[in-house]
Design an enzyme around this catalytic site. Structure first.
Site, PDB file in Angstrom:
ATOM      1  N   GLU A  38     -13.560 -48.893  17.717  1.00  0.00           N
ATOM      2  CA  GLU A  38     -14.989 -48.736  17.993  1.00  0.00           C
ATOM      3  C   GLU A  38     -15.539 -49.919  18.784  1.00  0.00           C
ATOM      4  O   GLU A  38     -16.360 -49.746  19.687  1.00  0.00           O
ATOM      5  CB  GLU A  38     -15.781 -48.560  16.691  1.00  0.00           C
ATOM      6  CG  GLU A  38     -15.564 -47.223  16.006  1.00  0.00           C
ATOM      7  CD  GLU A  38     -16.048 -46.037  16.826  1.00  0.00           C
ATOM      8  OE1 GLU A  38     -16.863 -46.224  17.748  1.00  0.00           O
ATOM      9  OE2 GLU A  38     -15.591 -44.915  16.550  1.00  0.00           O
ATOM     10  N   TYR A 121     -24.422 -48.919  14.592  1.00  0.00           N
ATOM     11  CA  TYR A 121     -23.550 -47.847  15.091  1.00  0.00           C
ATOM     12  C   TYR A 121     -22.125 -47.994  14.545  1.00  0.00           C
ATOM     13  O   TYR A 121     -21.552 -47.051  13.975  1.00  0.00           O
ATOM     14  CB  TYR A 121     -23.525 -47.841  16.634  1.00  0.00           C
ATOM     15  CG  TYR A 121     -22.355 -47.050  17.126  1.00  0.00           C
ATOM     16  CD1 TYR A 121     -22.389 -45.658  17.092  1.00  0.00           C
ATOM     17  CD2 TYR A 121     -21.178 -47.676  17.530  1.00  0.00           C
ATOM     18  CE1 TYR A 121     -21.289 -44.909  17.459  1.00  0.00           C
ATOM     19  CE2 TYR A 121     -20.078 -46.942  17.898  1.00  0.00           C
ATOM     20  CZ  TYR A 121     -20.138 -45.562  17.869  1.00  0.00           C
ATOM     21  OH  TYR A 121     -19.036 -44.832  18.208  1.00  0.00           O
ATOM     22  N   ASP A 139     -23.868 -42.370  19.230  1.00  0.00           N
ATOM     23  CA  ASP A 139     -23.447 -43.180  20.374  1.00  0.00           C
ATOM     24  C   ASP A 139     -24.057 -42.554  21.627  1.00  0.00           C
ATOM     25  O   ASP A 139     -24.827 -41.594  21.547  1.00  0.00           O
ATOM     26  CB  ASP A 139     -21.914 -43.294  20.445  1.00  0.00           C
ATOM     27  CG  ASP A 139     -21.246 -41.990  20.845  1.00  0.00           C
ATOM     28  OD1 ASP A 139     -21.934 -40.946  20.896  1.00  0.00           O
ATOM     29  OD2 ASP A 139     -20.032 -42.011  21.117  1.00  0.00           O
ATOM     30  N   CYS A 191     -19.553 -32.146  27.731  1.00  0.00           N
ATOM     31  CA  CYS A 191     -20.922 -32.524  28.127  1.00  0.00           C
ATOM     32  C   CYS A 191     -20.861 -33.919  28.749  1.00  0.00           C
ATOM     33  O   CYS A 191     -21.452 -34.870  28.244  1.00  0.00           O
ATOM     34  CB  CYS A 191     -21.857 -32.475  26.921  1.00  0.00           C
ATOM     35  SG  CYS A 191     -23.586 -32.544  27.398  1.00  0.00           S
ATOM     36  N   CYS A 198     -20.863 -26.596  31.172  1.00  0.00           N
ATOM     37  CA  CYS A 198     -21.605 -25.807  30.179  1.00  0.00           C
ATOM     38  C   CYS A 198     -20.874 -24.524  29.788  1.00  0.00           C
ATOM     39  O   CYS A 198     -20.978 -24.075  28.643  1.00  0.00           O
ATOM     40  CB  CYS A 198     -23.004 -25.503  30.694  1.00  0.00           C
ATOM     41  SG  CYS A 198     -23.967 -27.010  30.967  1.00  0.00           S
ATOM     42  N   CYS A 201     -18.849 -24.885  26.706  1.00  0.00           N
ATOM     43  CA  CYS A 201     -19.492 -25.630  25.624  1.00  0.00           C
ATOM     44  C   CYS A 201     -19.859 -24.730  24.436  1.00  0.00           C
ATOM     45  O   CYS A 201     -20.514 -23.696  24.616  1.00  0.00           O
ATOM     46  CB  CYS A 201     -20.755 -26.305  26.156  1.00  0.00           C
ATOM     47  SG  CYS A 201     -21.569 -27.283  24.888  1.00  0.00           S
ATOM     48  N   CYS A 207     -28.640 -24.424  23.861  1.00  0.00           N
ATOM     49  CA  CYS A 207     -28.962 -25.640  24.616  1.00  0.00           C
ATOM     50  C   CYS A 207     -29.990 -25.364  25.720  1.00  0.00           C
ATOM     51  O   CYS A 207     -29.714 -24.601  26.644  1.00  0.00           O
ATOM     52  CB  CYS A 207     -27.673 -26.203  25.220  1.00  0.00           C
ATOM     53  SG  CYS A 207     -27.960 -27.650  26.267  1.00  0.00           S
TER      54      CYS A 207
HETATM   55  S1  SF4 Z   1     -24.529 -26.505  27.223  1.00  0.00           S
HETATM   56 FE1  SF4 Z   1     -25.803 -28.301  26.844  1.00  0.00          FE
HETATM   57  S2  SF4 Z   1     -24.627 -29.541  25.414  1.00  0.00           S
HETATM   58 FE2  SF4 Z   1     -23.219 -28.071  26.325  1.00  0.00          FE
HETATM   59  S3  SF4 Z   1     -22.311 -29.076  28.133  1.00  0.00           S
HETATM   60 FE3  SF4 Z   1     -24.113 -27.955  28.845  1.00  0.00          FE
HETATM   61  S4  SF4 Z   1     -25.765 -29.438  28.779  1.00  0.00           S
HETATM   62 FE4  SF4 Z   1     -24.114 -30.229  27.471  1.00  0.00          FE
END
Ligand code: SF4
Length: 334
Positions: A38, A121, A139, A191, A198, A201, A207
């Site tokens: 870390e 953190y 983070d 991300c 996206c 994701c 999102c």
């Molecule tokens: S959907 Fe949202 S959280 Fe996922 S990669 Fe795209 S911007 Fe990032």
């Protein structure tokens, strides 16, 4: 503030099970290994950290080996990672744990955060990954994802506290280490800062930025311009020894450098100069052009009260120096 609801959290866990990378510190998350990783990861990307981490574990396999090492040995091992106060604090914290607590780590984040160099953190990461505490870790990756999830241009003051409270509705006890590990890797692999992917994701359906095709626009990027500097560095050579100066303050405190011209003028009698080359020294927000000269010294006097040393050429390898000075040494001795 929106948080990913339970179905999205389970989607994240599923994504991680299929795509997550097992890093060397994750295989065996004992506190010493998690802590070192870390601290290394604070300013450095994971792919760069892995060889440093493995070399570190070879040199200091446990906290006892680290606590027993002298500061110069620790700084030398840290060389290349920058922000050298981190290495100094790591050694101090190791000594606290070994000599004041008999090698026993505190498990709660509040006590962990009292150790040198361990902020909230790192304390949260240690408490979560090594001791199983139900605590979220924030983070840069996590905050970036949550900014995008909410289409926020910046992370709000108090955001960690608010999010921690809301997240308790989506996570169960015992879920937190998995959440922390998964969301951090989502930030590294999907991300990403410049180019979020996206379509891959697990958070896409919830999102705000991702659904609008605007992931990369959140949070707003701060433009940092590098401060340009210039200095002349002098390698004073007398027979087979060179003059080195130990930095007494600043980011490279404790490291050895070749002094700037002003530092040796009126202190040392010198003869011929040979231009050795130009080197670029990048540190924090600075880009310093170093013009390096090899200079014949007429004697080996040392000023009083300063951290100067005449160092045999074959001993330069063992001195901790900033990375650019390692390149200069290589050119000097080759
Ligand atoms: S959907 Fe949202 S959280 Fe996922 S990669 Fe795209 S911007 Fe990032």
């Amino acid at each position: 503030m929106l948080v990913p609801e339970r179905t999205l959290v389970l989607g994240l866990f599923d994504w991680f099970d299929k795509n997550g990378i097992e890093y060397p510190w994750g295989v065996n998350p004992e506190p010493y290994r998690v802590w070192i990783s870390e601290i290394m990861l604070q300013q450095t990307v994971v792919t760069t950290v892995i060889p440093f981490f493995e070399s570190w574990m070879h040199r200091f396999p446990d906290i006892y080996a680290l606590a027993a090492a002298d500061e110069e040995t620790v700084l030398r091992q840290w060389e290349g990672l920058g922000y050298y106060s981190r290495a100094v604090n790591i050694r101090k914290a190791a000594q606290c744990i070994v000599y004041e607590s008999g090698g026993v780590w505190p498990a709660d984040p509040v006590t962990l955060a009292k150790l040198p160099g361990i902020g909230p953190y790192t304390a949260a990461a240690l408490a979560s990954f090594s001791f199983g505490a139900d605590i979220p870790v924030f983070d840069a990756n996590v905050r970036r994802i949550l900014c995008r999830f909410n289409a926020m241009v910046s992370w709000p003051a108090g955001g960690d506290t608010v999010f921690t409270e809301f997240l308790s509705g989506s996570l169960k006890r015992g879920d937190y280490a998995r959440w922390n590990g998964s969301i951090m890797q989502l930030g590294q692999l999907v991300c990403k800062n410049a180019t979020p992917v996206c379509q891959e994701c697990p958070f896409l359906t919830g999102c705000r930025a991702g659904l609008g095709g605007k992931g990369e626009f959140y949070p707003e990027k701060k433009i940092r311009t590098k401060i340009q500097k210039y200095s002349e560095r002098m390698i004073l050579v007398f027979k087979n020894e060179v003059l080195m100066e130990k930095q007494q303050a600043g980011i490279g405190k404790g490291l050895w450098i070749f002094p700037v011209r002003d530092r040796i003028q009126n202190r040392f009698e010198t003869g011929d100069e040979l231009f050795l080359g130009d080197f670029v020294y990048n540190y924090t927000n600075n880009r310093e052009l170093l013009k390096v000269f090899k200079v014949a010294a007429c004697g080996k006097n040392l000023p009083d009260g300063s951290a100067w040393a005449w160092v045999p050429l074959d001993k330069l390898e063992s001195l901790p120096v900033p990375s650019v000075f390692r390149k200069i040494i290589k050119k000097l001795v080759d």
